[in-house]
Design a protein around this motif. Structure first.
Motif, PDB file in Angstrom:
ATOM      1  N   LEU A   1       0.826  -1.206   0.000  1.00 22.48           N
ATOM      2  CA  LEU A   1       0.000   0.000   0.000  1.00 22.48           C
ATOM      3  C   LEU A   1       0.864   1.262   0.000  1.00 22.48           C
ATOM      4  O   LEU A   1       0.539   2.243  -0.677  1.00 22.48           O
ATOM      5  CB  LEU A   1      -0.937   0.003   1.204  1.00 22.48           C
ATOM      6  N   GLU A   2       1.941   1.224   0.747  1.00 23.71           N
ATOM      7  CA  GLU A   2       2.846   2.363   0.786  1.00 23.71           C
ATOM      8  C   GLU A   2       3.481   2.604  -0.585  1.00 23.71           C
ATOM      9  O   GLU A   2       3.563   3.742  -1.051  1.00 23.71           O
ATOM     10  CB  GLU A   2       3.926   2.107   1.826  1.00 23.71           C
ATOM     11  N   THR A   3       3.903   1.538  -1.243  1.00 20.94           N
ATOM     12  CA  THR A   3       4.502   1.655  -2.575  1.00 20.94           C
ATOM     13  C   THR A   3       3.491   2.177  -3.579  1.00 20.94           C
ATOM     14  O   THR A   3       3.802   3.069  -4.379  1.00 20.94           O
ATOM     15  CB  THR A   3       5.048   0.290  -3.029  1.00 20.94           C
ATOM     16  N   LEU A   4       2.277   1.642  -3.536  1.00 19.44           N
ATOM     17  CA  LEU A   4       1.234   2.102  -4.454  1.00 19.44           C
ATOM     18  C   LEU A   4       0.913   3.578  -4.221  1.00 19.44           C
ATOM     19  O   LEU A   4       0.804   4.356  -5.169  1.00 19.44           O
ATOM     20  CB  LEU A   4      -0.024   1.247  -4.275  1.00 19.44           C
ATOM     21  N   GLY A   5       0.774   3.962  -2.967  1.00 13.80           N
ATOM     22  CA  GLY A   5       0.490   5.362  -2.652  1.00 13.80           C
ATOM     23  C   GLY A   5       1.596   6.293  -3.114  1.00 13.80           C
ATOM     24  O   GLY A   5       1.337   7.378  -3.641  1.00 13.80           O
TER      25      GLY A   5
ATOM     26  N   PHE B   1       3.632  10.329  -7.001  1.00 16.04           N
ATOM     27  CA  PHE B   1       4.556  10.787  -8.032  1.00 16.04           C
ATOM     28  C   PHE B   1       3.841  11.020  -9.360  1.00 16.04           C
ATOM     29  O   PHE B   1       4.138  11.988 -10.073  1.00 16.04           O
ATOM     30  CB  PHE B   1       5.700   9.801  -8.225  1.00 16.04           C
ATOM     31  N   ALA B   2       2.902  10.154  -9.714  1.00 17.79           N
ATOM     32  CA  ALA B   2       2.129  10.346 -10.945  1.00 17.79           C
ATOM     33  C   ALA B   2       1.340  11.653 -10.875  1.00 17.79           C
ATOM     34  O   ALA B   2       1.278  12.407 -11.854  1.00 17.79           O
ATOM     35  CB  ALA B   2       1.201   9.160 -11.180  1.00 17.79           C
ATOM     36  N   GLY B   3       0.760  11.936  -9.737  1.00 14.83           N
ATOM     37  CA  GLY B   3       0.026  13.186  -9.560  1.00 14.83           C
ATOM     38  C   GLY B   3       0.933  14.404  -9.661  1.00 14.83           C
ATOM     39  O   GLY B   3       0.572  15.420 -10.263  1.00 14.83           O
ATOM     40  N   VAL B   4       2.114  14.301  -9.077  1.00 10.85           N
ATOM     41  CA  VAL B   4       3.072  15.417  -9.145  1.00 10.85           C
ATOM     42  C   VAL B   4       3.499  15.653 -10.590  1.00 10.85           C
ATOM     43  O   VAL B   4       3.559  16.806 -11.049  1.00 10.85           O
ATOM     44  CB  VAL B   4       4.284  15.141  -8.226  1.00 10.85           C
ATOM     45  N   PHE B   5       3.781  14.565 -11.334  1.00 10.45           N
ATOM     46  CA  PHE B   5       4.152  14.729 -12.735  1.00 10.45           C
ATOM     47  C   PHE B   5       3.010  15.351 -13.530  1.00 10.45           C
ATOM     48  O   PHE B   5       3.233  16.191 -14.402  1.00 10.45           O
ATOM     49  CB  PHE B   5       4.555  13.387 -13.356  1.00 10.45           C
ATOM     50  N   PHE B   6       1.775  14.965 -13.238  1.00 10.11           N
ATOM     51  CA  PHE B   6       0.626  15.552 -13.926  1.00 10.11           C
ATOM     52  C   PHE B   6       0.520  17.048 -13.630  1.00 10.11           C
ATOM     53  O   PHE B   6       0.333  17.855 -14.546  1.00 10.11           O
ATOM     54  CB  PHE B   6      -0.671  14.845 -13.509  1.00 10.11           C
ATOM     55  N   LEU B   7       0.659  17.432 -12.362  1.00 11.98           N
ATOM     56  CA  LEU B   7       0.576  18.846 -12.004  1.00 11.98           C
ATOM     57  C   LEU B   7       1.724  19.650 -12.613  1.00 11.98           C
ATOM     58  O   LEU B   7       1.530  20.791 -13.049  1.00 11.98           O
ATOM     59  CB  LEU B   7       0.560  18.998 -10.487  1.00 11.98           C
ATOM     60  N   ILE B   8       2.915  19.077 -12.662  1.00 16.24           N
ATOM     61  CA  ILE B   8       4.042  19.745 -13.303  1.00 16.24           C
ATOM     62  C   ILE B   8       3.740  19.956 -14.785  1.00 16.24           C
ATOM     63  O   ILE B   8       3.980  21.037 -15.333  1.00 16.24           O
ATOM     64  CB  ILE B   8       5.343  18.935 -13.112  1.00 16.24           C
ATOM     65  N   GLY B   9       3.199  18.924 -15.431  1.00 19.88           N
ATOM     66  CA  GLY B   9       2.845  19.044 -16.850  1.00 19.88           C
ATOM     67  C   GLY B   9       1.803  20.125 -17.095  1.00 19.88           C
ATOM     68  O   GLY B   9       1.912  20.895 -18.055  1.00 19.88           O
ATOM     69  N   MET B  10       0.799  20.192 -16.235  1.00 21.27           N
ATOM     70  CA  MET B  10      -0.237  21.212 -16.404  1.00 21.27           C
ATOM     71  C   MET B  10       0.323  22.615 -16.200  1.00 21.27           C
ATOM     72  O   MET B  10      -0.027  23.549 -16.921  1.00 21.27           O
ATOM     73  CB  MET B  10      -1.396  20.953 -15.435  1.00 21.27           C
ATOM     74  N   SER B  11       1.206  22.779 -15.222  1.00 19.27           N
ATOM     75  CA  SER B  11       1.778  24.109 -14.991  1.00 19.27           C
ATOM     76  C   SER B  11       2.710  24.507 -16.134  1.00 19.27           C
ATOM     77  O   SER B  11       2.717  25.669 -16.559  1.00 19.27           O
ATOM     78  CB  SER B  11       2.514  24.155 -13.651  1.00 19.27           C
ATOM     79  N   ILE B  12       3.470  23.555 -16.663  1.00 19.66           N
ATOM     80  CA  ILE B  12       4.345  23.855 -17.803  1.00 19.66           C
ATOM     81  C   ILE B  12       3.510  24.226 -19.019  1.00 19.66           C
ATOM     82  O   ILE B  12       3.832  25.171 -19.751  1.00 19.66           O
ATOM     83  CB  ILE B  12       5.280  22.667 -18.095  1.00 19.66           C
TER      84      ILE B  12
END
Length: 73
Positions: free
Chosen positions: A9-13, A18-29
């Protein structure tokens, strides 16, 4: 619940975080590139660098799974 379940569960979370952070970085870029009226070549370079960062993260995860599966770590 067993300890191994907590680790899974910790690994999945962490991976979802990280996937969410990459998505937010992509949206801001995307927003910065749109507002800054960056030429197409510059946009290509920016997205290429972002993609390579994501690909490196995914490759690290695949290598880690492979090594753990064979008992190397």
């Amino acid at each position: 619940m067993l300890n191994s379940h907590f680790e899974q569960l910790e690994t999945l979370g962490l991976n979802l975080l990280f996937a969410g952070v990459f998505f937010l970085i992509g949206m801001s870029i995307r927003d910065v590139l749109k507002q800054g009226k960056v030429p197409p070549f510059g946009r290509f370079i920016v997205w290429l660098v972002l993609f390579l960062g994501c690909a490196g993260f995914i490759a690290k995860g695949v290598i880690q799974l492979f090594w753990e599966g064979t008992g190397l770590s």
